[in-house]
Each structure stands twice: as structure tokens, then as C-alpha cells.
Design a protein around this motif. Structure first.
Motif, PDB file in Angstrom:
ATOM      1  N   THR A   1       0.809  -1.217   0.000  1.00 31.50           N
ATOM      2  CA  THR A   1       0.000   0.000   0.000  1.00 31.50           C
ATOM      3  C   THR A   1       0.846   1.273   0.000  1.00 31.50           C
ATOM      4  O   THR A   1       0.291   2.364  -0.113  1.00 31.50           O
ATOM      5  CB  THR A   1      -0.952   0.025   1.211  1.00 31.50           C
TER       6      THR A   1
ATOM      7  N   LEU B   1      -1.265  -1.243  -4.193  1.00 34.30           N
ATOM      8  CA  LEU B   1      -2.689  -1.266  -3.892  1.00 34.30           C
ATOM      9  C   LEU B   1      -3.012   0.014  -3.129  1.00 34.30           C
ATOM     10  O   LEU B   1      -2.794   0.092  -1.917  1.00 34.30           O
ATOM     11  CB  LEU B   1      -3.036  -2.499  -3.049  1.00 34.30           C
TER      12      LEU B   1
ATOM     13  N   SER C   1      -8.217   0.443  -6.644  1.00 37.78           N
ATOM     14  CA  SER C   1      -7.854  -0.689  -5.784  1.00 37.78           C
ATOM     15  C   SER C   1      -8.751  -1.885  -6.059  1.00 37.78           C
ATOM     16  O   SER C   1      -8.290  -3.035  -6.109  1.00 37.78           O
ATOM     17  CB  SER C   1      -7.946  -0.277  -4.308  1.00 37.78           C
TER      18      SER C   1
END
Length: 330
Positions: free
Chosen positions: A151, A165, A322
Motif C-alpha cells: 500500500t 494497492l 484498488s
């Protein structure tokens, strides 16, 4: 949330210590005492494999640990993924930051890395050892063809085959009609690091306190606050200061959704490998005071920056991107 908005059924599960009633909002929360009996974990495995087509495991923290009862290790997380795959499910792992980050590499690359001179050496060492161990286990994911997500883009160094992501926020929760600098007086500044030693609190707070003493800024909040309070606090600020370890965090994303100015350290060694560079005002602890003085004197084109920030969040962090990446894996 992102998958649900895309039309796919999804649920979240977390395992917390007995002292915690909850860690984050999740559809199901299991405390460690409830989790420990092997029979409970075997039944949980049956439930999840019968009701789901895929599992995304965070930070290689196990859900079942069926091979060595009650061990909560990265090896058991990997074993969980292998067991799930053998049961016919799609499996992937996602990492967020300090759970896997190579702290010695970060310290080498970034002048303001919190890992250079940690304020709490014992805590730093505990986090480093766990991250180093998790990283070693994570390198075996490719061998088993297990999909990897990160992330934060700096973690591409640790996992070169991982897919970014983007973190997802509820943009509507932070959207506001109030503009920045809509009143006379000092510049209203928000700095509330969730983990102070990781976000250069010891370098930033003295600068902010001095500027507040001079009347240049006014800090809109001090101390810890709940997540529910954050939208109103961000909307009450002109400037949100996030972190100085080279990446932008969730606070920056939320502030851009509210069309607030964001100050953060955007490290070139990280973002030259990223898909996009977030439109924030770059600063380091050394340049922070000068940046805030410039903003206070109206030396920035606020609307251009805040609109660019809102467009960035709307494209990357509203959940659609995402969800597309997760659906592609699934």
C-alpha cells in the motif's frame, strides 16, 4: 469497502489481543483467547474455505496457524496461504510499511529517516526484527506463486514483484465547502502523528511550537484523537502536516480529499519508481518553517494545489483503482 463498491461480496476479519476490543472496524473480530484452541482454528478454516473464493492476508499474520498450534508467526501466515490455495482459494498477501520495511536501507537512503536515530531504541529494535523476519518469509511468496500487494510505493524495494494497492478512503466523509484561509489570523495547522517516532515528531514539534509562539500558525489540535474526529479536524485546518519519512500517508490523502494544503517529504528515491507522485508541498524538517512562513504570506497558489490534490485522491484513492487491481487478481 472497495470490493463491495465494485459489486463483489467481501468481508473482513481481524484477530486482536485480549486487551483490545477492536483494532480497526472489521466485520468480525476474534480475540486471542478465543482463537488459541486448535479446534476453533480448524473450524474457522472450514468456514472461510466454504464461504469465500479468495483470501487477502495482511502482513503475513496468520488466521489459522494449523501446523504449529498457537504460533503467531510469518511462517504460519505463509502456511495459511498455502493451505488455502490447496483448498482451491485464490490467495494474496498485502503489506503496509513497518511490517516489512527494510529499515537499514531506509536509513541509508533518507536523511530524515526515523530509523537513523530512533527515539525509542528498544521499540525500534523490536519492530526491525519482526520486519526483517517477515521480509525473509515474504521472499518465498514467489516460489509459491502467491500474489503480493503493497500500500506504500517504497515497499517495491522490498518486494520488486508486488503491485501497488492504493489506500482507500471515504472521500465524501472529508469533502467540505469551506475554503482554506477563510479567516484572519494565524495559519491553522494540523499535525497529529499516529505513531510519533515514525513520523519525525521530535523534529517537527519544536518547529511548530516556535511558529505558534511567534503567531505565524495556530495548532488546531494537540494530543490523541479518535478516527471519528479526524474529518472535522482536517476541515478546520488550512494545512495538514503528515510525515517526513519519504512517503505520504493516509492523513495526507484525507486532507487532499478535503482540499487542504498538505506538507510532507516526498522522497525522489521512492517516487521515481512509483506510478504517480502525489501533489503535495514537499518539505523536510529543515525547510518546514520556511514553507509555513511562505504559505502564511500567501506565496502559494492554493487553489491549483488543492484542486490537483482532490483530483489525485479521486483517481487513485476512492476505491475504484484498488478494486480493479483486486478483481484482476481474483
Amino acid at each position: 469497502m472497495a470490493l463491495r463498491k465494485s459489486g463483489r461480496a467481501a468481508q473482513s476479519l481481524q484477530i486482536v489481543s485480549d486487551e483490545q476490543t477492536s483494532w480497526f472496524n472489521a466485520d468480525r473480530t476474534i480475540n486471542r483467547t478465543q482463537w488459541k484452541p486448535l479446534e476453533f482454528r480448524k473450524q474457522l478454516f472450514k468456514e472461510i474455505t466454504s464461504q469465500n473464493s479468495g483470501v487477502l492476508l495482511e502482513s503475513l499474520r496468520p488466521i489459522f496457524a494449523l501446523n504449529q498450534p498457537s504460533l503467531f508467526t510469518a511462517e504460519e501466515g505463509l502456511n495459511d496461504l498455502i493451505d488455502l490455495w490447496r483448498s482451491g482459494l485464490k490467495v494474496a498477501a498485502v503489506f503496509h510499511g513497518s511490517d516489512i520495511r527494510d529499515q537499514l536501507h531506509h536509513a541509508k537512503m533518507d536523511e530524515f529517516s526515523p530509523y537513523r536515530n530512533p527515539a525509542d531504541p528498544a521499540k525500534f529494535e523490536a519492530v526491525r526484527l519482526r520486519a526483517d523476519h517477515t521480509r525473509l518469509v515474504a521472499r518465498r511468496l514467489n516460489r509459491h506463486r502467491i500474489k503480493q500487494f503493497v500500500t506504500t510505493p517504497d515497499l517495491i524495494h522490498e518486494l520488486p514483484d508486488a503491485t501497488w494497492l492504493p489506500a482507500v478512503i471515504d472521500i465524501e466523509k472529508f469533502r467540505t465547502t469551506t475554503e482554506i484561509k477563510n479567516s484572519t489570523g494565524p495559519l491553522k495547522v494540523l499535525f497529529l502523528p499516529s505513531n510519533g517516532w515514525l513520523k519525525s515528531e521530535n523534529l517537527v514539534v519544536p518547529v511548530l511550537n516556535q511558529l505558534e509562539k511567534e503567531g505565524v500558525i495556530k495548532l488546531v489540535a494537540k494530543g490523541s484523537v479518535s478516527n471519528d474526529q479526524m474529518p472535522a479536524l482536517i476541515q478546520s485546518a488550512d494545512v495538514v502536516i503528515d510525515r517526513f519519512d519519504g512517503i505520504i500517508g493516509v492523513a495526507s490523502i484525507e486532507a487532499m480529499a478535503a482540499r487542504r494544503l498538505v506538507i510532507a517529504n516526498v522522497a525522489q528515491w521512492i517516487y521515481n519508481k512509483a506510478e504517480v507522485t502525489p501533489p503535495v508541498i514537499h518539505a523536510t524538517p529543515k525547510t518546514l518553517a520556511d514553507k509555513l512562513r511562505e504559505i502564511a504570506k500567501d506565496n502559494f497558489e492554493y487553489q491549483l494545489i488543492t484542486e490537483a490534490g482532490f483530483e489525485y485522491v479521486s483517481k487513485w484513492h476512492d476505491g475504484k483503482e484498488s478494486a480493479a487491481r483486486l478483481n484482476h487478481w481474483l
